[in-house]
Write a protein that holds these residues in place. Structure first.
Motif, PDB file in Angstrom:
ATOM      1  N   CYS A 146      -8.693  13.179  -6.110  1.00  0.00           N
ATOM      2  CA  CYS A 146      -7.715  13.513  -5.061  1.00  0.00           C
ATOM      3  C   CYS A 146      -6.312  12.988  -5.368  1.00  0.00           C
ATOM      4  O   CYS A 146      -5.367  13.769  -5.455  1.00  0.00           O
ATOM      5  CB  CYS A 146      -8.238  13.032  -3.706  1.00  0.00           C
ATOM      6  SG  CYS A 146      -7.202  13.504  -2.335  1.00  0.00           S
TER       7      CYS A 146
ATOM      8  N   GLY B 299     -18.557  12.640  -8.187  1.00  0.00           N
ATOM      9  CA  GLY B 299     -17.711  13.812  -7.932  1.00  0.00           C
ATOM     10  C   GLY B 299     -18.119  15.081  -8.672  1.00  0.00           C
ATOM     11  O   GLY B 299     -19.284  15.258  -9.060  1.00  0.00           O
ATOM     12  N   LEU B 300     -17.130  15.951  -8.824  1.00  0.00           N
ATOM     13  CA  LEU B 300     -17.336  17.267  -9.448  1.00  0.00           C
ATOM     14  C   LEU B 300     -16.432  17.388 -10.665  1.00  0.00           C
ATOM     15  O   LEU B 300     -15.447  16.671 -10.797  1.00  0.00           O
ATOM     16  CB  LEU B 300     -16.953  18.385  -8.472  1.00  0.00           C
ATOM     17  CG  LEU B 300     -17.578  18.384  -7.077  1.00  0.00           C
ATOM     18  CD1 LEU B 300     -16.941  19.487  -6.217  1.00  0.00           C
ATOM     19  CD2 LEU B 300     -19.083  18.613  -7.163  1.00  0.00           C
TER      20      LEU B 300
ATOM     21  N   ARG C 108     -16.265  24.252  -9.034  1.00  0.00           N
ATOM     22  CA  ARG C 108     -16.460  22.888  -9.556  1.00  0.00           C
ATOM     23  C   ARG C 108     -17.927  22.522  -9.410  1.00  0.00           C
ATOM     24  O   ARG C 108     -18.572  22.882  -8.434  1.00  0.00           O
ATOM     25  CB  ARG C 108     -15.539  21.905  -8.796  1.00  0.00           C
ATOM     26  CG  ARG C 108     -14.077  22.110  -9.226  1.00  0.00           C
ATOM     27  CD  ARG C 108     -13.093  21.305  -8.401  1.00  0.00           C
ATOM     28  NE  ARG C 108     -13.275  19.868  -8.453  1.00  0.00           N
ATOM     29  CZ  ARG C 108     -12.883  19.079  -9.445  1.00  0.00           C
ATOM     30  NH1 ARG C 108     -12.284  19.582 -10.502  1.00  0.00           N
ATOM     31  NH2 ARG C 108     -13.076  17.772  -9.398  1.00  0.00           N
TER      32      ARG C 108
ATOM     33  N   PRO D  98     -21.271  19.563  -9.897  1.00  0.00           N
ATOM     34  CA  PRO D  98     -21.502  18.122  -9.751  1.00  0.00           C
ATOM     35  C   PRO D  98     -21.737  17.388 -11.076  1.00  0.00           C
ATOM     36  O   PRO D  98     -22.381  17.915 -11.981  1.00  0.00           O
ATOM     37  CB  PRO D  98     -22.764  18.057  -8.877  1.00  0.00           C
ATOM     38  CG  PRO D  98     -23.380  19.406  -8.939  1.00  0.00           C
ATOM     39  CD  PRO D  98     -22.312  20.388  -9.272  1.00  0.00           C
TER      40      PRO D  98
ATOM     41  N   GLY E   4     -19.702  11.385  -1.240  1.00  0.00           N
ATOM     42  CA  GLY E   4     -18.632  12.275  -1.703  1.00  0.00           C
ATOM     43  C   GLY E   4     -19.122  13.606  -2.246  1.00  0.00           C
ATOM     44  O   GLY E   4     -20.235  14.057  -1.957  1.00  0.00           O
ATOM     45  N   ASP E   5     -18.249  14.209  -3.051  1.00  0.00           N
ATOM     46  CA  ASP E   5     -18.476  15.580  -3.532  1.00  0.00           C
ATOM     47  C   ASP E   5     -19.799  15.768  -4.273  1.00  0.00           C
ATOM     48  O   ASP E   5     -20.305  16.894  -4.338  1.00  0.00           O
ATOM     49  CB  ASP E   5     -17.360  15.965  -4.521  1.00  0.00           C
ATOM     50  CG  ASP E   5     -16.077  16.387  -3.838  1.00  0.00           C
ATOM     51  OD1 ASP E   5     -16.016  16.347  -2.595  1.00  0.00           O
ATOM     52  OD2 ASP E   5     -15.136  16.768  -4.561  1.00  0.00           O
TER      53      ASP E   5
ATOM     54  N   LYS F   3     -16.844  20.086   0.702  1.00  0.00           N
ATOM     55  CA  LYS F   3     -16.633  19.022  -0.289  1.00  0.00           C
ATOM     56  C   LYS F   3     -15.139  18.730  -0.381  1.00  0.00           C
ATOM     57  O   LYS F   3     -14.440  19.261  -1.235  1.00  0.00           O
ATOM     58  CB  LYS F   3     -17.231  19.444  -1.631  1.00  0.00           C
ATOM     59  CG  LYS F   3     -18.747  19.574  -1.569  1.00  0.00           C
ATOM     60  CD  LYS F   3     -19.394  19.675  -2.929  1.00  0.00           C
ATOM     61  CE  LYS F   3     -20.910  19.663  -2.782  1.00  0.00           C
ATOM     62  NZ  LYS F   3     -21.619  19.462  -4.039  1.00  0.00           N
ATOM     63  N   LEU F   4     -14.677  17.908   0.544  1.00  0.00           N
ATOM     64  CA  LEU F   4     -13.257  17.608   0.686  1.00  0.00           C
ATOM     65  C   LEU F   4     -13.058  16.106   0.806  1.00  0.00           C
ATOM     66  O   LEU F   4     -14.003  15.359   1.098  1.00  0.00           O
ATOM     67  CB  LEU F   4     -12.700  18.287   1.946  1.00  0.00           C
ATOM     68  CG  LEU F   4     -12.766  19.816   1.990  1.00  0.00           C
ATOM     69  CD1 LEU F   4     -12.350  20.318   3.352  1.00  0.00           C
ATOM     70  CD2 LEU F   4     -11.902  20.424   0.889  1.00  0.00           C
ATOM     71  N   THR F   5     -11.820  15.681   0.661  1.00  0.00           N
ATOM     72  CA  THR F   5     -11.493  14.258   0.775  1.00  0.00           C
ATOM     73  C   THR F   5     -11.905  13.658   2.124  1.00  0.00           C
ATOM     74  O   THR F   5     -12.524  12.590   2.152  1.00  0.00           O
ATOM     75  CB  THR F   5      -9.990  14.050   0.493  1.00  0.00           C
ATOM     76  OG1 THR F   5      -9.798  14.268  -0.906  1.00  0.00           O
ATOM     77  CG2 THR F   5      -9.504  12.681   0.875  1.00  0.00           C
TER      78      THR F   5
ATOM     79  N   THR G 204     -14.285  14.374   4.050  1.00  0.00           N
ATOM     80  CA  THR G 204     -15.743  14.212   4.074  1.00  0.00           C
ATOM     81  C   THR G 204     -16.133  12.995   3.236  1.00  0.00           C
ATOM     82  O   THR G 204     -16.971  12.176   3.648  1.00  0.00           O
ATOM     83  CB  THR G 204     -16.447  15.471   3.503  1.00  0.00           C
ATOM     84  OG1 THR G 204     -15.715  16.629   3.849  1.00  0.00           O
ATOM     85  CG2 THR G 204     -17.880  15.568   3.978  1.00  0.00           C
ATOM     86  N   ALA G 205     -15.526  12.878   2.049  1.00  0.00           N
ATOM     87  CA  ALA G 205     -15.839  11.745   1.163  1.00  0.00           C
ATOM     88  C   ALA G 205     -15.461  10.425   1.829  1.00  0.00           C
ATOM     89  O   ALA G 205     -16.206   9.441   1.763  1.00  0.00           O
ATOM     90  CB  ALA G 205     -15.095  11.915  -0.166  1.00  0.00           C
TER      91      ALA G 205
END
Ligand SMILES: Cc1cc2nc3c(=O)[nH]c(=O)nc-3n(C[C@H](O)[C@H](O)[C@H](O)COP(=O)(O)OP(=O)(O)OC[C@H]3O[C@@H](n4cnc5c(N)ncnc54)[C@H](O)[C@@H]3O)c2cc1C
Ligand SMILES: NC(=O)c1ccc[n+]([C@@H]2O[C@H](COP(=O)([O-])OP(=O)(O)OC[C@H]3O[C@@H](n4cnc5c(N)ncnc54)[C@H](O)[C@@H]3O)[C@@H](O)[C@H]2O)c1
Length: 444
Positions: free
Chosen positions: A44, A139-140, A261, A263, A299-300, A308-310, A312-313
């Motif tokens: 991010c 993350g992704l 993207r 995982p 997270g993602d 899958k967004l900031t 949410t993480a």
């Protein structure tokens, strides 16, 4: 907590899925370690949201000036090289700032790639780091097309590091990254062609609103090729050829592969220790616990229904922090998580979609925004929103297409999350005139 290990909690990855929760966790007296193989702070700040929104700022400004042409005189143009340098200036301090917060909280940051040796041990450069609990927050990464010449294409990270803007750009895919970067590149003067997988742009957003954004981009010169069937990329002098469809060729200077993207679950020893995952990410229960009791995910990288967004993480890492420090024992209870595509105009939404509202026979109120006096201040010409109300007339969802959609959705979030009724709405006094007041007025 146990002291036979180096750490009480060890995180793999240092993005929002980690640091927002790790910092308060360390402050609560828990011994925390973080392993990171790239930049501190993850996608991010370094390669995603913060970088992208800085490149978007001049686009938003040119659009506003365009809308007020005649009142404001003269056209603006974007100097890409300076915009990219400005982006770099804005984000370059972030990893150091986040790293400083981690250090000040007493967290050990270990640089290198982590791979599981067993369910309590992660190896970094062959060195074991042990912990009672481990959180996978890896993350992704960009999906890359499996076609001949795929190495000639680039990803979003490379796009945001271009010091010179290519003249002709092909973008493969028509999701978030494709639409945001098509908007930015087009506004900065590139000729952009979007080669679509199917016939839908931004398939998770309300189609009539997406169609307005696409129509506007087309008017500005962006070309869309539906069902393109991209089959290979080939070098052609200084340029690259995109082969697609039935023997068709598009010659461009630069290709952005924006096909999604995926995982980061491979080659980190998950099979060895029995952590279950699939193509969407790591499988977790309602406590974000994986198939191995002492291993969690955040997270993602999680396989989940939430976007899958900031935000949410951040919510997930904060949830784990509270759980590990003994503040809560409940399963995770996600709030309403909004999402926005930073096109121009933007499309943003929260809560129930218009389609879901229709399925439930809920009342849907639509507003044509250029009729709203406040939008006339900026001469906004494109803008619609739809508000979904349940049977008790609580707002349960909003979707908007407009230049200020993200601020409207943020403003109305509490009404959806906390089910505001007339009593709560009558107690709200908002600053006037403002986009927030325009949003609340539509509810009353
Ligand atoms: C171009 C772009 C724009 C975006 N824009 C937005 C936006 O506007 N708003 C929004 O909400 N979201 C946006 N996102 C999504 C957002 O960036 C992610 O949701 C968020 O970063 C997820 O955080 P995370 O911690 O789960 O993963 P990440 O931030 O990806 O962090 C994972 C970290 O793990 C590290 N890692 C992976 N494997 C290992 C290993 N084996 N050992 C050590 N370290 C490892 C990686 O190096 C990385 O730093 C955007 C994403 C992209 C790509
Ligand atoms: N504003 C934001 O919040 C924001 C911005 C950028 C990215 N993100 C995050 O990053 C994620 C990834 O973004 P993205 O745009 O890469 O993914 P996406 O899932 O939004 O879009 C992927 C696109 O690639 C296409 N595609 C898939 N396979 C293909 C193939 N084989 N050939 C051609 N096209 C193919 C899909 O049809 C789709 O149009 C998003 O889902 C989101 O979580 C968020």
């Amino acid at each position: 907590m146990a002291n036979q290990y180096n750490y009480d909690v060890l995180y793999l990855g240092s993005g929002h899925g980690t640091f927002d929760g790790a910092i308060p966790l360390a402050h609560s007296g828990v011994k925390v370690g973080i392993i990171e193989e790239d930049m501190i702070g993850g996608t991010c700040p370094n390669y995603g949201c913060n970088a992208k929104i800085t490149l978007d700022a001049p686009v938003a400004l040119t659009r506003e000036v365009e809308q007020l042409q005649g009142i404001v005189e003269g056209q603006l143009s974007i100097n890409w090289t300076k915009s990219e340098a400005h982006k770099q200036d804005v984000i370059k301090g972030l990893p150091g700032m986040i790293g400083g917060l981690l250090k000040d909280s007493g967290i050990d940051v270990i640089h290198g790639k982590g791979t599981f040796k067993d369910n309590h041990t992660v190896l970094v450069d062959g060195q074991p780091k042990t912990a009672e609990k481990i959180v996978i927050s890896t993350g992704l990464r960009p999906h890359r097309l499996d076609i001949p010449g795929t190495e000639l294409a680039h990803d979003s990270r490379a796009f945001m590091s271009l010091t010179k803007l290519p003249k002709q750009i092909a973008i493969i895919g028509s999701g978030y990254i494709s639409m945001e970067f098509a908007t930015i590149a087009n506004a900065a003067g590139a000729n952009v062609t979007v080669l679509m997988h199917g016939d839908q742009v931004l398939r998770n957003f309300y189609h009539p609103y997406v169609a307005q954004v696409v129509k506007d981009l087309e008017k500005r010169g962006v070309k869309f090729v539906k069902n393109a069937g991209v089959s290979s990329f080939e070098k052609s002098g200084d340029q690259v050829e995109v082969h697609y469809g039935d023997s068709r060729t598009l010659t461009v200077d630069w290709i952005l592969d924006a096909t999604g993207r995926i995982p980061n679950v491979e080659k980190i020893g998950l099979d060895k220790i029995g952590v279950k995952y699939n193509q969407h990410g790591i499988e977790v229960n309602d406590y974000l616990q994986t198939s191995v009791d002492n291993i969690y995910a955040s997270g993602d990288v999680i396989d989940k229904a939430q976007p899958k967004l900031t935000p949410t993480a951040i919510f997930e890492s904060t949830y784990l922090s509270k759980r590990f420090s003994g503040q809560i024992n409940d399963p995770i209870n996600y709030p309403v998580i909004p999402s926005v595509v930073f096109t121009s105009p933007r499309i943003a939404k929260a809560g129930l979609s218009i389609e879901e509202g229709k399925e439930k026979s809920y009342q849907i109120e639509t507003n044509y925004l250029p009729d709203d006096w406040y939008r006339q201040v900026d001469n906004e010409t494109i803008g619609d929103n739809s508000m979904v109300f349940d049977k008790q007339h609580h707002l349960v969802g909003v979707t908007e297409v407009s230049e200020q959609a993200e601020n409207v959705i943020n403003t109305l979030l509490p009404a959806i999350e906390f089910k505001f009724g007339p009593a709560e709405l009558n107690r709200l006094v908002y600053l006037f005139p403002s986009i927030g007041s325009a949003a609340w007025t539509q509810l009353s």
